[in-house]
Design an enzyme around this catalytic site. Structure first.
Site, mmCIF file in Angstrom:
data_model
loop_
_atom_site.group_PDB
_atom_site.id
_atom_site.type_symbol
_atom_site.label_atom_id
_atom_site.label_comp_id
_atom_site.label_asym_id
_atom_site.label_seq_id
_atom_site.Cartn_x
_atom_site.Cartn_y
_atom_site.Cartn_z
ATOM 1 N N ASP A 1 11.252 1.750 3.889
ATOM 2 C CA ASP A 1 10.609 1.539 2.587
ATOM 3 C C ASP A 1 11.009 2.695 1.659
ATOM 4 O O ASP A 1 10.721 3.859 1.952
ATOM 5 C CB ASP A 1 9.095 1.520 2.822
ATOM 6 C CG ASP A 1 8.301 1.166 1.595
ATOM 7 O OD1 ASP A 1 8.683 1.606 0.496
ATOM 8 O OD2 ASP A 1 7.288 0.469 1.750
ATOM 9 N N HIS B 1 10.048 -2.460 1.507
ATOM 10 C CA HIS B 1 8.794 -2.627 0.757
ATOM 11 C C HIS B 1 8.604 -4.057 0.245
ATOM 12 O O HIS B 1 7.645 -4.349 -0.456
ATOM 13 C CB HIS B 1 8.804 -1.658 -0.433
ATOM 14 C CG HIS B 1 7.452 -1.357 -1.010
ATOM 15 N ND1 HIS B 1 6.464 -0.716 -0.305
ATOM 16 C CD2 HIS B 1 6.899 -1.614 -2.226
ATOM 17 C CE1 HIS B 1 5.385 -0.583 -1.051
ATOM 18 N NE2 HIS B 1 5.619 -1.122 -2.222
ATOM 19 N N SER C 1 0.898 -2.350 -1.104
ATOM 20 C CA SER C 1 1.303 -1.250 -1.981
ATOM 21 C C SER C 1 0.118 -0.802 -2.848
ATOM 22 O O SER C 1 -0.898 -0.381 -2.299
ATOM 23 C CB SER C 1 2.509 -1.705 -2.816
ATOM 24 O OG SER C 1 3.121 -0.601 -3.434
#
Lengths: 278, 278
Positions: B223, B256, B147
């Site tokens: 995600d 995620h 991320s």
């Protein structure tokens, strides 16, 4: 039964589930890992993982890295919570008594008896729910756990002959009736009668076990709780006396953490898969 | 440099380390995994893992299950924190600005400039410390992250040609200057000049990159941040225009979380090991 959240992993799925427990009289949460074959409806064996003091299902689910191996070995894994929860559930200020510390017994003493029926919960109510709601192979059921949950796994299998087909433990509290953690908790759950405590102590149950399910135990030598609280030598002694098949593997330098569990979970999953896929 | 705690795992060791950072002017913590060969003094490559918004090194260390593969592939893994920490360090009430949200830039604006020199920290000070204190193969250095840390990995390698030999990312914030998270944070760190923001944006850096290190990216299709914050299509577009080798693998149904990272970490570690052991 309500699925709270779902995460894909290793082509399977981890689900966080909440349901109303009859045994514990409160809502309970558990996680289940379903390999891709289970998602496609194929019946698979189920391995139960019982967690240790202070834990919820979360610790095992995020830290043990069991799912990779469960996916490979086609095992469903179910991880229950370690006690009933909620505002009205009895508790204690010590971390080894009350919430997160059920010792997997059916409490007989107030105020704990109202909700702490964890032996029935993990060995009856939850397996019945799992068998009903997920694609399982009937009777192909194993149990393992860590620390207090290792103790839970041992007593579950020893007290319910024929119900589990495979058994193992990570750093179990081998004889709760003879160590400080158990001596703090068991009288509050079961009263002062030592016979009642021994009814949930693997080292005493082993003498009269009606089944000799082989036990695999891993134990770190650098575990801070080894000598005072876990005492695997008492399990070894009991197994020897009873003629119970037990393999304790002392792991040099490993501690009591999930880093230890993560290291050896593969061996345990293969141990269970071998028994459960036969 | 002080080792706060150590856990054995996979015959190697995870160490939690604290040291006084010159770049950030506060004590910083990181974790390092040393495979058994490193413990025995053998020089190994080092893979840096940069974490995402709100994380410390802990998330990766306990949840990614990277150590099994690092042990197999003989890689040291270093996981730094995501920002400076401490009472006197500037912060913001939004989780995408301030502590846990450095975006791995060298801040130029008050009050962040005083401590938020994270680009220098992760690409200079920390590697120098690691090279000095651990048995590493000189220059055998890779970088990856998740991320915001995936963005960190991309800019680290793109801005320091020759310094890393391998590069990958999990669900990176591909173009921080063009998405809400980055548009909240970058002006506070770097001022209003958009040119400064683009100096830390992989999709702009790529056009003028002096090196074409192949990039491996995994990205889940489920995600929640995919379309608004991560935007891998912008990285794909930039790579195509620049002729930069990039493989983005869209993973059906993955989200995620670290369950996603845990699923694909093996592929990334093998990707790095292949480059770093040559």
């Amino acid at each position: 039964m309500k699925t709270i959240k779902t995460h894909r992993m290793f082509d399977g799925e981890v689900r966080y589930i909440r349901h109303d427990s009859t045994a514990c009289s409160v809502p309970m949460e558990f996680t289940v890992f379903l390999p891709k074959e289970a998602l496609a409806g194929e019946n698979l064996p189920v391995l139960y993982f019982l967690s240790g003091l202070t834990c919820t299902a979360e610790n095992f689910t995020v830290k043990a890295a069991a799912q990779r191996h469960a996916a490979e070995e086609k095992l469903i894994i179910v991880a229950p919570d370690t006690s009933p929860r909620g505002e009205n559930v009895a508790d204690d200020e010590r971390y080894c008594v009350g919430k997160g510390a059920s010792f997997y017994v059916n409490a007989t003493e107030a105020p704990f008896a109202a909700n702490y029926q964890m032996f029935d919960y993990v060995t009856e109510e939850l397996p019945a729910l799992i068998d009903r709601e997920f694609p399982v192979i009937e009777g192909a059921r194993g149990v393992t756990g860590h620390s207090m949950g290792g103790h839970g796994a041992l007593i579950a299998a020893l007290k319910k002959p024929g119900f589990y087909r495979s058994l193992s433990a990570f750093a179990p509290i081998a004889s709760p009736s003879r160590v400080p953690w158990g001596q703090a908790a068991l009288p509050l759950y079961l009263g002062e009668d030592e016979e009642a405590h021994r009814g949930y102590d693997a080292t005493f149950l082993m003498a009269e076990a009606k089944e000799r399910l082989p036990i695999l135990v891993d134990q770190g030598t650098a575990d801070n709780f080894l000598k005072e609280q876990l005492r695997p030598e008492l399990l070894e002694e009991a197994a020897k006396t009873a003629g119970h098949p037990l393999e304790i593997r002392m792991r040099e330098g490993y501690d009591h953490s999930y880093f230890f569990v993560q290291t050896f979970i593969e061996d345990h999953i293969r141990h269970h898969a071998k028994a459960l896929h036969n």
